[in-house]
Scaffold this active site. Structure first.
Site, PDB file in Angstrom:
ATOM      1  CG  HIS A 119      37.229  76.152 144.942  1.00 15.20           C
ATOM      2  ND1 HIS A 119      36.713  77.416 144.808  1.00 15.20           N
ATOM      3  CD2 HIS A 119      38.570  76.315 145.069  1.00 15.20           C
ATOM      4  CE1 HIS A 119      37.688  78.310 144.871  1.00 15.20           C
ATOM      5  NE2 HIS A 119      38.832  77.660 145.021  1.00 15.20           N
ATOM      6  CB  CYS A 120      32.486  76.275 141.113  1.00  9.48           C
ATOM      7  SG  CYS A 120      31.196  75.411 142.022  1.00  9.48           S
ATOM      8  CB  VAL A 121      30.740  80.538 142.985  1.00  7.98           C
ATOM      9  CG1 VAL A 121      30.241  81.603 143.952  1.00  7.98           C
ATOM     10  CG2 VAL A 121      31.371  81.196 141.774  1.00  7.98           C
ATOM     11  CB  THR A 122      28.249  77.410 145.772  1.00  7.92           C
ATOM     12  OG1 THR A 122      27.931  76.634 144.609  1.00  7.92           O
ATOM     13  CG2 THR A 122      27.771  78.833 145.587  1.00  7.92           C
ATOM     14  NE  ARG A 123      27.829  73.590 142.681  1.00 12.25           N
ATOM     15  CZ  ARG A 123      27.344  73.390 141.460  1.00 12.25           C
ATOM     16  NH1 ARG A 123      26.897  72.204 141.112  1.00 12.25           N
ATOM     17  NH2 ARG A 123      27.336  74.363 140.584  1.00 12.25           N
TER      18      ARG A 123
END
Length: 465
Positions: free
Chosen positions: A26-30
């Protein structure tokens, strides 16, 4: 069952179960997945989950938009339920590449090279725009602002120095990113880029007007002593060669003497090859490319504007828009790019469609998502608007590409150019040459009004059925 645990369970079920997941991170939002078979994803079920704000597939990765602060909690719950374990972004990229065809791999390669250096390029474009406001004639006064207020001259000079550095040393940025992408030592990529823009060389910007071109005489072979400031193709090809040579030598040279052999030999061979063959050939190829695009738009401006303006958002979906970044940079170095202004209009159009959906949507979640996505698109980031709102309902996306096609047609006929790439969306005027502000403003007005009205009308028509 907690909300996050339930959401994680529902997401896993919607994407085809844990057996369909090759890797996940995952990244910051997804949430980012490498899936074995994307056809097993039930998008309707997935996007009905409360925490999910949208989903899309790009470059072999299936991404689920959740939002900052929540995504890591959902991921942790999902990892616990499925036992997939924490994967790095490189692991997911590696797994996802197995699903790509050769063209997609080439597009992804360019994206992997240019995306890491975009912040520097966009920032430089924004600062160049501010510098032009200070130094351009006829913007605030008949003369430039620094002529009327000389005390501002040094401020403009410092801003120009900071802004122009990224473009002057563009081969250094690309060298670092490209060699890293090709599996070599990125520090050698930096040195290679510095070699190609060494001040001892005739600057590429002065090459066209220079009366005498300095040369090296290498045992009867004359090699032009020119730099490659602002150039893209020479450093891309040279970086690939450097990485290949370095990996070849590293496998064969004993560890004890690798430091003494591998970097010097790699740089020497790549450096000679760059000045003797790679540089001249790719420099000429780059000029042919820019001349071809300029000729196309000079003779068929209306068709070019209509097609590129309308299809840019489609290119974003496929990820192929990254291939045009190299063309934009080449055009900007040659005097101005007419492609990038159409990108800005496409961003604005997507934002306007999302804004209309904020007004017509009845679901409060969709209203909030559409509003924040519209603001993001107006500031140059369109993915939330495109994937979270417009593509979900289809007709807002269609309205946006119709408007951006019309806007692209208008500004192409007017010959609108940007002196550099910068921030897309509404702040884009900072990168547009002053003499084109009026024409670009008309394009912006089209991108603001037309998709909003079309989306609103289509939404009412759908409700009337």
């Amino acid at each position: 069952m907690s909300n996050h645990k339930q959401s994680a369970q529902e997401i896993v079920e919607a994407i085809g179960g844990k057996e369909n997941i090759s890797a996940a991170t995952h990244c910051v939002t997804r949430l980012r997945f490498a899936l074995k078979d994307e056809s097993k994803v039930d998008k309707e079920k997935l996007e009905s989950i409360d925490v999910v704000k949208g989903s899309f597939s790009t470059n072999g990765q299936f991404q689920v938009v959740i939002g900052q602060g929540t995504v890591n909690k959902v991921y942790n719950e999902m990892a616990e339920q499925t036992g997939i374990g924490e994967a790095s972004k490189d692991d997911v990229k590696s797994a996802s590449e197995k699903n790509l065809n050769p063209l997609q791999r080439a597009v992804k390669m360019l994206a992997d090279i240019f995306i890491p250096i975009l912040p520097a390029i966009i920032t430089a474009g924004l600062l160049l725009g501010i510098n032009n406001l200070l130094t351009g004639k006829g913007i605030f006064f008949k003369d430039s602002l620094i002529t009327v207020y000389p005390q501002w001259a040094d401020l403009a000079g410092i801003i120009n120095l900071i802004a122009s550095t990224a473009f002057t040393f563009l081969p250094v940025l690309i060298g670092w990113s490209a060699v890293k992408r090709f599996g070599g030592n990125p520090l050698l990529g930096i040195v290679l880029g510095l070699i190609l823009v060494n001040p001892a060389l005739l600057s590429a910007y002065e090459y066209g007007t220079a009366k005498d071109i300095p040369v090296w005489n290498l045992f009867g072979l004359e090699i032009e002593k020119i730099g490659y400031q602002g150039q893209v193709l020479p450093i891309l090809v040279a970086s690939y060669l450097l990485a290949v040579i370095e990996k070849f030598l590293t496998k064969r040279v004993p560890d004890a003497i690798q430091m003494l052999v591998v970097p010097p030999v790699t740089l020497l061979i790549t450096g000679f090859a760059s000045f003797i063959a790679i540089g001249p050939l790719t420099f000429a190829l780059g000029n042919l490319l820019t001349d071809g695009v300029i000729t196309l738009f000079s003779n068929f401006a209306a068709v070019g504007g209509l097609l590129y303006g309308g299809l840019y958002a489609v290119l974003v979906i496929t990820g192929m828009h990254h291939t045009f970044l190299a063309v934009d940079l080449q055009l900007a170095a040659a005097g101005g790019t007419f492609l990038w202004p159409m990108l800005a209009l496409s961003n604005i159009a997507q934002g306007s469609s999302a804004l209309a959906m904020m007004l017509v949507a009845k679901d409060e979640k969709q209203k909030g998502l559409a509003g924040t996505a519209a603001l993001s698109a107006y500031l140059g980031v369109t993915e939330p608007a495109m994937f979270g709102v417009n593509l979900r309902y289809r007709y807002p996306f269609i309205a946006a590409i119709i408007a951006s096609a019309i806007g692209g047609l208008v500004i192409s006929i007017s010959g609108v150019k940007a002196f550099s790439i910068g921030i897309g969306g509404l702040p884009a005027f900072l990168s547009i040459s002053k003499e084109y502000w009026l024409s670009f403003g008309i394009g912006v007005l089209i991108a603001l009004v037309v998709p909003f009205v079309l989306t609103f009308i289509m939404a009412k028509m759908k409700k009337a059925k």
